[in-house]
Every structure is written in structure tokens, then in C-alpha cells.
Motif scaffolding. Structure first.
Motif, mmCIF file in Angstrom:
data_model
loop_
_atom_site.group_PDB
_atom_site.id
_atom_site.type_symbol
_atom_site.label_atom_id
_atom_site.label_comp_id
_atom_site.label_asym_id
_atom_site.label_seq_id
_atom_site.Cartn_x
_atom_site.Cartn_y
_atom_site.Cartn_z
ATOM 1 N N SER A 168 0.842 -1.188 0.000
ATOM 2 C CA SER A 168 0.000 0.000 0.000
ATOM 3 C C SER A 168 0.872 1.230 0.000
ATOM 4 O O SER A 168 1.476 1.578 1.019
ATOM 5 C CB SER A 168 -0.928 0.047 1.206
ATOM 6 O OG SER A 168 -1.615 1.277 1.242
ATOM 7 N N PHE B 89 -0.405 4.111 -0.378
ATOM 8 C CA PHE B 89 -1.259 5.126 0.239
ATOM 9 C C PHE B 89 -0.862 5.378 1.685
ATOM 10 O O PHE B 89 -0.836 6.510 2.159
ATOM 11 C CB PHE B 89 -2.720 4.658 0.162
ATOM 12 C CG PHE B 89 -3.716 5.551 0.849
ATOM 13 C CD1 PHE B 89 -4.158 6.710 0.228
ATOM 14 C CD2 PHE B 89 -4.229 5.232 2.096
ATOM 15 C CE1 PHE B 89 -5.088 7.540 0.848
ATOM 16 C CE2 PHE B 89 -5.158 6.051 2.727
ATOM 17 C CZ PHE B 89 -5.590 7.201 2.095
ATOM 18 N N GLY B 90 -0.558 4.289 2.407
ATOM 19 C CA GLY B 90 -0.197 4.424 3.809
ATOM 20 C C GLY B 90 -0.546 3.171 4.578
ATOM 21 O O GLY B 90 -1.231 2.283 4.070
ATOM 22 N N LYS C 31 -4.152 0.991 5.006
ATOM 23 C CA LYS C 31 -4.688 0.018 4.052
ATOM 24 C C LYS C 31 -4.119 -1.388 4.237
ATOM 25 O O LYS C 31 -4.572 -2.326 3.579
ATOM 26 C CB LYS C 31 -4.399 0.467 2.614
ATOM 27 C CG LYS C 31 -5.324 1.545 2.076
ATOM 28 C CD LYS C 31 -5.063 1.740 0.586
ATOM 29 C CE LYS C 31 -6.011 2.736 -0.034
ATOM 30 N NZ LYS C 31 -5.805 2.862 -1.491
ATOM 31 N N THR D 133 -10.787 2.959 3.009
ATOM 32 C CA THR D 133 -11.232 3.663 1.803
ATOM 33 C C THR D 133 -12.595 3.181 1.346
ATOM 34 O O THR D 133 -12.929 1.999 1.451
ATOM 35 C CB THR D 133 -10.218 3.471 0.659
ATOM 36 O OG1 THR D 133 -9.921 2.072 0.512
ATOM 37 C CG2 THR D 133 -8.938 4.216 0.948
ATOM 38 N N GLN E 187 -8.266 7.923 5.716
ATOM 39 C CA GLN E 187 -7.010 8.397 6.296
ATOM 40 C C GLN E 187 -5.865 7.434 5.980
ATOM 41 O O GLN E 187 -6.054 6.226 5.889
ATOM 42 C CB GLN E 187 -7.153 8.543 7.808
ATOM 43 C CG GLN E 187 -8.212 9.534 8.233
ATOM 44 C CD GLN E 187 -7.928 10.937 7.739
ATOM 45 O OE1 GLN E 187 -6.821 11.461 7.923
ATOM 46 N NE2 GLN E 187 -8.922 11.542 7.098
ATOM 47 N N ARG E 188 -4.668 7.987 5.847
ATOM 48 C CA ARG E 188 -3.486 7.166 5.570
ATOM 49 C C ARG E 188 -3.065 6.340 6.788
ATOM 50 O O ARG E 188 -2.527 5.250 6.648
ATOM 51 C CB ARG E 188 -2.314 8.052 5.118
ATOM 52 C CG ARG E 188 -2.551 8.729 3.775
ATOM 53 C CD ARG E 188 -1.403 9.662 3.425
ATOM 54 N NE ARG E 188 -1.644 10.352 2.183
ATOM 55 C CZ ARG E 188 -1.265 9.915 0.981
ATOM 56 N NH1 ARG E 188 -0.622 8.763 0.898
ATOM 57 N NH2 ARG E 188 -1.517 10.603 -0.097
ATOM 58 N N ARG E 189 -3.278 6.875 7.972
ATOM 59 C CA ARG E 189 -3.027 6.165 9.220
ATOM 60 C C ARG E 189 -4.300 6.168 10.050
ATOM 61 O O ARG E 189 -5.066 7.133 10.005
ATOM 62 C CB ARG E 189 -1.884 6.835 10.012
ATOM 63 C CG ARG E 189 -0.529 6.715 9.352
ATOM 64 C CD ARG E 189 0.546 7.388 10.192
ATOM 65 N NE ARG E 189 1.861 7.216 9.617
ATOM 66 C CZ ARG E 189 2.652 6.179 9.823
ATOM 67 N NH1 ARG E 189 2.256 5.207 10.634
ATOM 68 N NH2 ARG E 189 3.828 6.091 9.237
#
Length: 366
Positions: free
Chosen positions: A196, A198-199, A202, A298, A324-326
């Protein structure tokens, strides 16, 4: 668009592997629309350029790294290159203000993009994204990119099918990697993708992937291959150790360097892909491979591709999907409570529903 001299269309391509894959229906529509009457130049981050290798949509790929330390200098060099090429139309599949500013500074007469991030002034053709209560309504990137292509003049309602290719070099690398892992041409292979960009929000826990891989190998009799990006060796090694099964191996275990091309080739010849909501997920749709995607923070609607052989799994939590990423609450329940039993049941059902077929040779560029 077809009259007069051959024109040049510049396309600012998405910055992430998954978004770039989801842009291929729009790129295909653009290619069909202009035919041979225009040169199409794609402007892309070097790190993701291999996603589009050997696809027929673009005449040239220009590298531009929007995240580089010298991005201001790179931006001005790109402006100069666009001006020298006399690019007349720029299609912005990116949403950044910087890309719109570059398009404006290039002198292109038409500049088409989403009207967001305070960049409308730089655009000649503004496409409004749907909103409700002041927020953007979740909508597939495939649809968003197609709407931008339509604003340029491409016929409406083209196919949303994602289209990618593997090269002969990609396939040779995969032959070598699979042989080194003890996988024969006739073996049934399930590919796992734990990545991931994205962060961390995920990510499905590595120990869960390991348990899943062991169950696929021991209970279903399939070989399991874990994909590996350049920065994922430690996580992948954890998955293989947790699996503790000789038929669960990874692409990080042999000397061939991990690459997007190798990952595409591995997915192309798989019976099934199990993946986080990350870029390689879309390789399955491109190569008609059944897929189980594990969603956490997501909304599924943002990346829907309407692929008939896809199953989406998402554990409902009262705080999500948060985008959110985290995990802002630091419990990561959306992924930790998506248990292995549920995922294994989906894997078993997918394998039963979609019998083995040979990988499509049409997807390989020789």
C-alpha cells in the motif's frame, strides 16, 4: 480535431499505479478519438511509468517527478519542453494546482481538468466533480477520467475495461522467478499482494497474510507467491515466515529485482489474486484474473472498476471508511477485524467459481 496539421496532445497522467491503471479506459478513448491525426504525449512519474509499458495508447512518455526535491526546476524544464513541442491541448488527469499551472505556462490553447484545488483559473475546460454537503461524492476514478476525456471531445460511454500489457522481458523475468521458486508451468498459483503506497491504514496484518497463504497451500493445494515491491522486502519476509509452508514463497527470495513488470507478469499467470486496495489490485482486471480485494479505510466507490471476477471484502466499523493514511484512532479495526476465515472462504469460492484458464497471450507484447 482531425483537420489541419498533426497536433500534439499532452496528458498529465495519475501519480499512482492504481490510478494510472484506472486511467487506461480514458487513454484508449482518446487514442481512438484522435487516431493517427495527433501525437499523444503522456507525462508520468518515473516510478510508475512501467505500468503503461507496451500499451498502445501513447506515442511518447515524458518523465516528470512531482515529488522530486528539485520539483520547481523540473516543472520549468517541463514547461520548456511542452512549449518546444508546441503542445496545443493538455488533458489533466491529475488534480494538483502545480500541474494546471504548468499546463497554463506551456501556452497550450486548451487545458482540460477537474475544477478543484483552486486551479480553475488555469483551465479552459473545467469539469465539475459531484458534491454533496460541500464534500466530493465518492465516484470511481475510471468514471472521472472518462468524463475528462469526454470534455476533450471523445465519444461518451466507452468501455470501462482496464487494459495493460506485459512485455517479453517481463515474461522472461517471471519465467526465471517462478522456476527459481520451484513453480512449474502447469501449477495453480495464487498471488498475494500486501502493499500500500497510500499508507499503513490500508495494510492487512502480515501474520494474517501468512496464515492465509498457509491455508491456501495446505488445504487447497495451490502454490502461493507473494509480490514484492522495492520497499517491501521486510513485510514480505514476515509473511513467508508466518506461513511456514514450503509452497508459500515470495518474489523477494531470488536475485531478480522486484519490478512492476515482474508483478504484472506474475498476476497475469495466476489463478487468483488476493490483494489490499493498492495499485497491483488492478492488474487482475487487466488480465482477466479473479481477485479478492481487502478494503479498510477507503470507500470502495472511489476505485470501482466493475470487473465481473472481483470480490470486495470490507469489515464495517463505526469510524469508517475514514479515508485516512493512518488510523486516527490507532486501533486499525477495519483491517484487523477482517479475519482470515472470511478471506479464505472468499478465496475458496472464487477458485470454485472461476475454473483455471490459460493466461491470455493477447496481453503480452512480443
Amino acid at each position: 480535431m482531425n483537420a489541419g496539421r498533426k497536433m500534439t496532445v499532452g496528458v498529465f497522467l495519475p501519480n499512482w499505479v492504481g490510478d494510472l491503471a484506472m486511467a487506461t479506459p480514458a487513454l484508449r478513448a482518446l487514442r481512438r478519438h484522435v487516431g493517427g491525426s495527433a501525437r499523444i504525449v503522456g507525462i508520468v512519474r518515473p516510478a510508475v511509468a512501467a505500468t503503461l509499458a507496451d500499451t498502445p495508447f501513447l506515442d511518447e512518455l515524458w518523465h516528470y517527478d512531482a515529488f522530486a526535491e528539485d520539483r520547481r526546476a523540473q516543472a520549468w524544464r517541463l514547461v520548456g519542453r511542452l512549449r518546444r513541442a508546441r503542445v496545443e491541448t493538455v488533458l489533466l488527469l491529475t488534480n494538483t494546482r502545480r500541474s494546471a499551472l504548468i499546463a497554463w505556462a506551456s501556452g497550450a490553447r486548451r487545458r482540460i481538468g477537474d475544477a478543484r484545488n483552486r486551479r480553475s483559473w488555469f483551465l479552459t475546460d473545467r469539469v465539475e466533480a459531484p458534491r454533496a454537503d460541500g464534500r466530493f461524492v465518492p465516484r470511481s476514478a475510471v468514471t472521472s477520467y472518462l468524463r475528462l476525456a469526454e470534455a476533450l471531445g471523445c465519444p461518451s460511454d466507452p468501455s470501462p475495461r482496464i487494459e495493460l500489457a506485459t512485455s517479453a522481458a517481463d515474461e522472461r523475468a517471471c519465467d526465471e522467478a517462478f522456476a527459481a521458486l520451484g513453480i512449474d508451468d502447469g501449477d495453480d498459483v495464487v498471488v498475494l499482494n500486501s502493499s500500500s503506497a497510500f499508507g499503513p491504514a490500508k495494510l492487512w496484518p502480515a501474520e494474517y497474510f501468512g496464515t492465509l497463504g498457509r491455508r491456501i497451500a495446505s488445504e487447497l493445494g495451490h502454490a502461493v507467491v507473494v509480490l514484492c515491491g522495492p520497499a517491501e522486502r521486510d513485510v514480505v519476509a514476515t509473511i513467508v515466515r508466518a506461513a511456514a509452508h514450503p509452497r508459500v514463497r515470495s518474489l523477494a527470495e531470488q536475485p531478480i529485482a522486484p519490478s512492476l513488470g515482474l508483478s504484472k507478469a506474475a498476476v497475469r499467470r495466476a489463478r487468483l489474486l488476493v490483494t489490499t486496495d493498492s495499485g497491483p489490485r488492478h492488474f487482475a482486471a487487466a488480465f482477466d484474473v479473479p481477485v479478492v480485494t481487502l478494503f479498510g479505510p477507503t470507500a470502495i466507490a472511489w476505485s470501482e472498476t466493475w470487473f465481473a471476477k472481483a470480490v470486495h471484502l470490507q469489515h464495517a466499523v463505526d469510524c469508517g471508511p475514514c479515508q485516512q493514511r493512518r488510523c486516527p484512532l490507532e486501533h486499525h479495526r477495519c483491517m484487523r477485524e477482517l479475519d482470515v476465515d472470511r478471506v479464505f472462504a472468499a478465496v475458496s469460492a472464487q477458485l470454485a467459481r472461476w475454473p483455471r484458464t490459460r493466461a491470455r497471450d493477447v496481453a503480452v507484447s512480443r
